[in-house]
Design a protein around this motif. Sequence first.
Motif: not given
Length: 103
Positions: A1-9
């Motif tokens: 699963m790839k995590t987006s920058r928005r989700h990470f922040l």
Amino acid sequence: MKTSRRHFLMLSVGVGSSLVLARAASADTANRLSEADPKAQAVGYVEDASKVDKAKFPGYAAGQTCANCSLFQGKATDAYGGCTLFGDKQVAARGWCSSYTNM
């Protein structure tokens, strides 16, 4: 699963704020005055005024609590607050000690 920058922040902000709140809560409880503290024992401090030894402290009167003492530095609605007698230690608003004054 790839995590987006928005989700990470968003995840980072959530975890960070949880850590700050947990640290503040632990500092708050660590700063509370214990009945076992020598300074507290010297003035007969109890966290619950209904447990005052009335034989030992005949000056106690029903209704006297830290919350309505002139030395209490918190608001009347606070569960714990500062006291000029105990420096940076927090006393229970429903507590009592023999230094109670309401002037």
